[in-house]
Write an enzyme that holds these catalytic residues in place. Structure first.
Site, short mmCIF file in Angstrom:
data_model
loop_
_atom_site.label_atom_id
_atom_site.label_comp_id
_atom_site.label_asym_id
_atom_site.label_seq_id
_atom_site.Cartn_x
_atom_site.Cartn_y
_atom_site.Cartn_z
N CYS A 218 -16.37 1.78 1.09
CA CYS A 218 -15.19 0.94 1.36
C CYS A 218 -14.71 1.09 2.80
CB CYS A 218 -14.08 1.30 0.39
SG CYS A 218 -13.66 3.06 0.40
N ARG B 233 0.89 -1.18 0.00
CA ARG B 233 0.00 0.00 0.00
C ARG B 233 0.92 1.22 0.00
NH1 ARG B 233 -5.17 1.63 3.64
NH2 ARG B 233 -6.02 0.15 2.13
N HIS C 145 -7.48 0.56 -6.12
CA HIS C 145 -7.67 -0.25 -4.91
C HIS C 145 -8.39 -1.54 -5.35
CE1 HIS C 145 -7.80 -1.30 -0.83
NE2 HIS C 145 -8.66 -0.42 -0.35
N ASP D 50 -17.26 7.01 -1.20
CA ASP D 50 -15.93 6.93 -0.55
C ASP D 50 -15.63 8.33 0.00
OD1 ASP D 50 -13.33 6.25 0.22
OD2 ASP D 50 -12.49 6.39 -1.81
N ARG E 239 -13.26 -8.41 2.48
CA ARG E 239 -11.85 -8.12 2.19
C ARG E 239 -10.99 -9.33 2.56
NH1 ARG E 239 -10.13 -3.04 2.29
NH2 ARG E 239 -8.35 -3.98 1.25
N GLN F 64 -10.18 -4.11 -2.94
CA GLN F 64 -11.43 -3.55 -2.41
C GLN F 64 -12.57 -3.82 -3.40
OE1 GLN F 64 -12.07 -1.56 0.59
NE2 GLN F 64 -14.11 -2.11 -0.07
N1 CP Z 1 -11.09 0.05 2.88
C1 CP Z 1 -9.81 0.03 3.28
O1 CP Z 1 -8.88 -0.21 2.50
O2 CP Z 1 -9.65 0.27 4.62
P1 CP Z 1 -8.28 0.55 5.35
O3 CP Z 1 -7.72 1.85 4.81
O4 CP Z 1 -8.62 0.62 6.81
O5 CP Z 1 -7.34 -0.58 5.07
N1 NVA Z 2 -9.89 6.77 -1.42
C1 NVA Z 2 -9.50 6.38 -0.09
C2 NVA Z 2 -9.74 4.94 0.13
C3 NVA Z 2 -9.43 4.42 1.50
C4 NVA Z 2 -9.65 2.96 1.66
C5 NVA Z 2 -8.05 6.75 0.13
O1 NVA Z 2 -7.23 6.51 -0.77
O2 NVA Z 2 -7.73 7.27 1.19
#
Ligand code: CP
Ligand code: NVA
Length: 304
Positions: free
Chosen positions: A261, A101, A128, A221, A289, A131
């Site tokens: 999400c 990530r 993502h 989101d 997930r 997700q």
């Molecule tokens: N939805 C998601 O990716 O959550 P986190 O940022 O908590 O991992």
């Molecule tokens: N769009 C958000 C998603 C978090 C799971 C971000 O990138 O922060």
């Protein structure tokens, strides 16, 4: 399947296989069957951004299959202390799988380019994908066959929106997307996605009411993604008409599901009322997930 970086990299049949293995392993787990598909295997997880679901669901997925997950904490940004191509090859000598990530999507691609073990994208500024896989699994659990049904996304044309567009386009789910002007999905992504999936049924608009009209799912989101905190006050003003609230849901078909999400910024992109309504399936998404990770880990290790 060597890596899982981008939904558009995969054929529909492969995506369907990931979903069906996920559903199958989920059913088996609920029935108390321990599929020890990762005995003696390790997952190394890079995190350059915060996470709750992605970290814990991966760890629990690995543990449930008899493996070990290692959080690859680092005091410096990836690529700073040593080149990614070196990190990738060193890690490949230790772990069975890598996940990452991070901010720049190029970093994910670079890691995959040099890694001898499978790499999974667990969120970049661009996408993502894990997700979106969990989201489609959730949608199917609630509405059955998703072909020809509409998933509507309201909000920022961000990483989550790109991955939802991609999975819908690949699997024959209609995708409607309402974003404020200036926050639309970028043209480069759109032309690539349309080239990959010429038959996709897509509605792109600035009008949330139009987007939700035929929605089987209304999805939103955060307005300010990780890394955009400086833009927060401006975004709150711009996105206000795009809040998923009771008024907008009244314009959607009566039984439309609500998805997010998470983490949610309650009172911004979604109201408490909608988030807590009986049509909200946000915690099923969060659970899935883990099942998607179990499926991906098993498949990438050749265990399914
Ligand atoms: N939805 C998601 O990716 O959550 P986190 O940022 O908590 O991992
Ligand atoms: N769009 C958000 C998603 C978090 C799971 C971000 O990138 O922060």
């Amino acid at each position: 399947m060597k890596h899982f970086i981008e939904i558009l990299d995969h054929e529909p049949a492969e995506l369907e296989h990931i979903l069906s293995v996920s559903a199958d392993l989920k059913k088996r787990l609920k029935n108390g069957i321990a599929d020890r598909l990762m005995l003696g295997k390790t997952l190394g997880m890079f995190f350059e951004k915060p996470s709750t679901r992605t970290r814990v669901s991966q760890e629990c997925a690995v543990v449930s299959m008899g493996g070990v997950a290692i959080n690859l904490e680092s005091s410096s940004r990836l690529g700073e202390r040593e080149a990614i191509r070196d990190v990738a090859r060193v890690m490949s000598r230790y772990v069975s799988l890598l996940s990452i990530r991070t901010f720049g999507h190029e970093l994910v691609k670079e890691l995959a380019r040099w890694s001898d073990v499978p790499v999974i994208n667990t969120l970049s500024d661009y996408s993502h994908p894990t997700q979106a896989m969990a989201d489609i699994q959730t949608m199917r659990e609630h509405v059955g066959d998703t072909a020809g049904k509409t998933l509507t996304y309201i909000g920022d044309g961000n990483n989550v929106a790109r991955s939802l567009f991609s999975i819908c386009a690949k699997l024959g789910v209609r995708f409607a997307c309402a974003t404020p002007e200036g926050y639309e999905l970028d043209k480069e992504f759109l032309s690539y996605a349309e080239k990959c999936c010429p038959k996709a049924e897509i509605l792109l608009t600035n009008d949330p009411a139009l987007a939700v009209k035929e929605a089987a799912v209304v999805y939103t989101d955060v307005w300010t993604s990780m890394g955009q905190e400086k833009e927060k006050s401006e975004r709150i003003k711009t996105f206000a008409p795009y809040q998923v609230n009771a008024e907008l849901m009244a314009k959607a078909p009566q039984r439309a599901l609500v998805m997010h999400c998470l983490p949610a910024h309650r009172g911004e992109e979604i109201t408490d009322e909608v988030m807590e309504s009986k049509y909200s399936v946000v915690f099923d998404e969060a659970e899935n997930r883990m099942h998607i990770y179990r499926s991906l880990f098993a498949l990438l290790l050749g265990e399914r």
